[in-house]
Write an enzyme that holds these catalytic residues in place. Structure first.
Site, short mmCIF file in Angstrom:
data_model
loop_
_atom_site.label_atom_id
_atom_site.label_comp_id
_atom_site.label_asym_id
_atom_site.label_seq_id
_atom_site.Cartn_x
_atom_site.Cartn_y
_atom_site.Cartn_z
N ILE A 120 -53.47 -63.52 107.02
CA ILE A 120 -52.57 -65.07 107.48
C ILE A 120 -51.03 -64.55 107.26
CG2 ILE A 120 -51.52 -66.80 106.59
CD1 ILE A 120 -54.61 -67.40 107.87
N GLU A 121 -50.35 -63.79 107.93
CA GLU A 121 -48.76 -63.55 107.62
C GLU A 121 -47.72 -64.50 107.72
OE1 GLU A 121 -45.43 -61.42 111.33
OE2 GLU A 121 -48.05 -61.47 112.21
#
Length: 124
Positions: A120-121
């Site tokens: 998850i960026e």
């Protein structure tokens, strides 16, 4: 152009409580219940529908697998503040902040792994 926006996507997850902790407590998404026992994570005008491993709904991806997601989410929150909150919940930053190229402009990103191992960026 025929496609104008993303309405939702689906993540296959293992544990409802752990997923809720990461996305609701950590990333401030809204937990939504709909249909017959279905769940989603809502933010802005989008949502992430959840399928639980071994109980995926049809139609579904050919090989739904927890931990195979790689998402970039945009925030207006200070990244240091977000990083501190996520670390406090047991989800430390695994990379960043680093400059990246977003869909429409340069972005500054930090990276986490959710409870299933999805990358998850979170970017500004």
């Amino acid at each position: 152009m025929a496609i104008t926006a993303l309405d939702h996507l689906v993540l296959t997850v293992n544990d409802e409580a752990a997923t809720r902790r990461f996305y609701v407590e950590g990333l401030a998404m809204r937990w939504v219940e709909f249909g017959a026992g279905r769940h989603a994570l809502a933010f802005g005008q989008q949502k992430i529908n959840l399928h639980y491993a071994g109980r995926e709904r049809e139609p579904r991806a050919l090989l739904p697998t927890p931990g195979s997601g790689d998402l970039c989410l945009l925030t207006d929150e200070d990244l240091d503040r977000l990083a501190a909150r996520m670390t406090g919940l047991g989800f430390p930053v695994i990379e960043g902040p680093v400059q990246r190229t977003g869909a429409t402009r340069p972005i500054l990103s930090i990276y986490f792994r959710d409870p299933d191992g999805n990358l998850i960026e979170v970017s500004r």
